[in-house]
Design a protein around this motif. Structure first.
Motif, PDB file in Angstrom:
ATOM      1  N   MET A 295       0.843  -1.156   0.000  1.00 42.11           N
ATOM      2  CA  MET A 295       0.000   0.000   0.000  1.00 42.11           C
ATOM      3  C   MET A 295       0.902   1.238   0.000  1.00 42.11           C
ATOM      4  N   ASN A 296       0.635   2.128  -0.876  1.00 39.26           N
ATOM      5  CA  ASN A 296       1.354   3.396  -0.928  1.00 39.26           C
ATOM      6  C   ASN A 296       0.420   4.514  -0.510  1.00 39.26           C
ATOM      7  N   VAL A 297       0.953   5.467   0.213  1.00 42.33           N
ATOM      8  CA  VAL A 297       0.159   6.622   0.613  1.00 42.33           C
ATOM      9  C   VAL A 297       0.954   7.898   0.375  1.00 42.33           C
ATOM     10  N   ARG A 298       0.239   8.947   0.109  1.00 47.53           N
ATOM     11  CA  ARG A 298       0.863  10.269  -0.018  1.00 47.53           C
ATOM     12  C   ARG A 298       0.546  11.037   1.252  1.00 47.53           C
ATOM     13  N   LEU A 299       1.571  11.613   1.820  1.00 49.35           N
ATOM     14  CA  LEU A 299       1.399  12.344   3.070  1.00 49.35           C
ATOM     15  C   LEU A 299       1.896  13.773   2.918  1.00 49.35           C
ATOM     16  N   PRO A 300       1.271  14.702   3.614  1.00 46.22           N
ATOM     17  CA  PRO A 300       1.779  16.067   3.602  1.00 46.22           C
ATOM     18  C   PRO A 300       3.192  16.113   4.196  1.00 46.22           C
ATOM     19  N   ALA A 301       3.975  17.084   3.748  1.00 43.43           N
ATOM     20  CA  ALA A 301       5.366  17.203   4.206  1.00 43.43           C
ATOM     21  C   ALA A 301       5.445  17.284   5.731  1.00 43.43           C
ATOM     22  N   GLY A 302       4.506  17.986   6.348  1.00 47.13           N
ATOM     23  CA  GLY A 302       4.524  18.105   7.806  1.00 47.13           C
ATOM     24  C   GLY A 302       4.335  16.771   8.509  1.00 47.13           C
ATOM     25  N   THR A 303       3.514  15.921   7.929  1.00 47.99           N
ATOM     26  CA  THR A 303       3.294  14.590   8.506  1.00 47.99           C
ATOM     27  C   THR A 303       4.553  13.735   8.357  1.00 47.99           C
ATOM     28  N   VAL A 304       5.197  13.826   7.217  1.00 48.66           N
ATOM     29  CA  VAL A 304       6.448  13.091   6.998  1.00 48.66           C
ATOM     30  C   VAL A 304       7.497  13.537   8.019  1.00 48.66           C
ATOM     31  N   GLU A 305       7.553  14.829   8.269  1.00 48.38           N
ATOM     32  CA  GLU A 305       8.503  15.352   9.264  1.00 48.38           C
ATOM     33  C   GLU A 305       8.197  14.809  10.649  1.00 48.38           C
ATOM     34  N   ARG A 306       6.914  14.698  10.991  1.00 50.78           N
ATOM     35  CA  ARG A 306       6.531  14.150  12.293  1.00 50.78           C
ATOM     36  C   ARG A 306       6.924  12.687  12.406  1.00 50.78           C
ATOM     37  N   ILE A 307       6.747  11.928  11.334  1.00 50.42           N
ATOM     38  CA  ILE A 307       7.139  10.518  11.329  1.00 50.42           C
ATOM     39  C   ILE A 307       8.651  10.402  11.457  1.00 50.42           C
ATOM     40  N   GLN A 308       9.382  11.249  10.765  1.00 52.93           N
ATOM     41  CA  GLN A 308      10.841  11.217  10.864  1.00 52.93           C
ATOM     42  C   GLN A 308      11.305  11.600  12.269  1.00 52.93           C
ATOM     43  N   ARG A 309      10.601  12.521  12.897  1.00 53.86           N
ATOM     44  CA  ARG A 309      10.931  12.894  14.278  1.00 53.86           C
ATOM     45  C   ARG A 309      10.709  11.704  15.205  1.00 53.86           C
ATOM     46  N   TYR A 310       9.616  10.963  14.988  1.00 53.21           N
ATOM     47  CA  TYR A 310       9.362   9.762  15.791  1.00 53.21           C
ATOM     48  C   TYR A 310      10.434   8.699  15.529  1.00 53.21           C
ATOM     49  N   ARG A 311      10.842   8.542  14.264  1.00 43.55           N
ATOM     50  CA  ARG A 311      11.929   7.625  13.914  1.00 43.55           C
ATOM     51  C   ARG A 311      13.187   7.987  14.694  1.00 43.55           C
ATOM     52  N   ASP A 312      13.527   9.262  14.705  1.00 48.50           N
ATOM     53  CA  ASP A 312      14.712   9.721  15.444  1.00 48.50           C
ATOM     54  C   ASP A 312      14.584   9.422  16.931  1.00 48.50           C
ATOM     55  N   TYR A 313      13.381   9.638  17.460  1.00 52.40           N
ATOM     56  CA  TYR A 313      13.122   9.341  18.873  1.00 52.40           C
ATOM     57  C   TYR A 313      13.336   7.852  19.157  1.00 52.40           C
ATOM     58  N   LEU A 314      12.787   6.994  18.302  1.00 53.51           N
ATOM     59  CA  LEU A 314      12.975   5.551  18.473  1.00 53.51           C
ATOM     60  C   LEU A 314      14.450   5.183  18.458  1.00 53.51           C
ATOM     61  N   ASN A 315      15.175   5.731  17.510  1.00 50.09           N
ATOM     62  CA  ASN A 315      16.590   5.395  17.385  1.00 50.09           C
ATOM     63  C   ASN A 315      17.407   5.897  18.565  1.00 50.09           C
ATOM     64  N   GLN A 316      16.971   6.992  19.187  1.00 53.19           N
ATOM     65  CA  GLN A 316      17.680   7.514  20.356  1.00 53.19           C
ATOM     66  C   GLN A 316      17.339   6.746  21.621  1.00 53.19           C
TER      67      GLN A 316
ATOM     68  N   ALA B 222       8.834   3.399  11.478  1.00 50.98           N
ATOM     69  CA  ALA B 222       8.176   4.311  12.411  1.00 50.98           C
ATOM     70  C   ALA B 222       6.719   4.524  12.021  1.00 50.98           C
ATOM     71  N   ALA B 223       6.454   4.721  10.741  1.00 47.62           N
ATOM     72  CA  ALA B 223       5.081   4.923  10.268  1.00 47.62           C
ATOM     73  C   ALA B 223       4.228   3.689  10.548  1.00 47.62           C
ATOM     74  N   ARG B 224       4.779   2.519  10.326  1.00 47.87           N
ATOM     75  CA  ARG B 224       4.059   1.272  10.577  1.00 47.87           C
ATOM     76  C   ARG B 224       3.727   1.141  12.064  1.00 47.87           C
ATOM     77  N   MET B 225       4.696   1.442  12.924  1.00 48.48           N
ATOM     78  CA  MET B 225       4.466   1.357  14.368  1.00 48.48           C
ATOM     79  C   MET B 225       3.371   2.328  14.804  1.00 48.48           C
ATOM     80  N   LEU B 226       3.421   3.546  14.271  1.00 48.52           N
ATOM     81  CA  LEU B 226       2.396   4.534  14.606  1.00 48.52           C
ATOM     82  C   LEU B 226       1.018   4.099  14.116  1.00 48.52           C
TER      83      LEU B 226
END
Length: 68
Positions: free
Chosen positions: A1-22, A34-38
């Motif tokens: 499944m592919n989805v298109r997300l607004p840039a702000g949402t992608v940034e939020r997912i990347q922030r969560y990814r960074d949080y997970l990695n830290q 990160a998106a799958r987990m959310l």
């Protein structure tokens, strides 16, 4: 499944990814992970609100000792 997300949402997912990695050393999460987990967390919450899925304890509450 592919989805298109607004840039702000992608940034939020990347922030969560960074949080997970830290906070979870060794996990090396990608933005997709990160998106799958959310998504899983959100679905569980919504299903519980709908009464489809009851909240389950994280650890088994039953006694695991064998009865004689």
């Amino acid at each position: 499944m592919n989805v298109r997300l607004p840039a702000g949402t992608v940034e939020r997912i990347q922030r969560y990814r960074d949080y997970l990695n830290q906070t979870q050393p060794g996990i090396e999460a990608s933005a997709s992970t990160a998106a799958r987990m959310l998504l899983f967390r959100a679905l569980e919450q919504v299903e519980e609100e709908m009464g489809i899925r009851k909240k389950q304890p994280k650890t088994p509450s039953r006694d695991l000792r064998k009865s004689k």
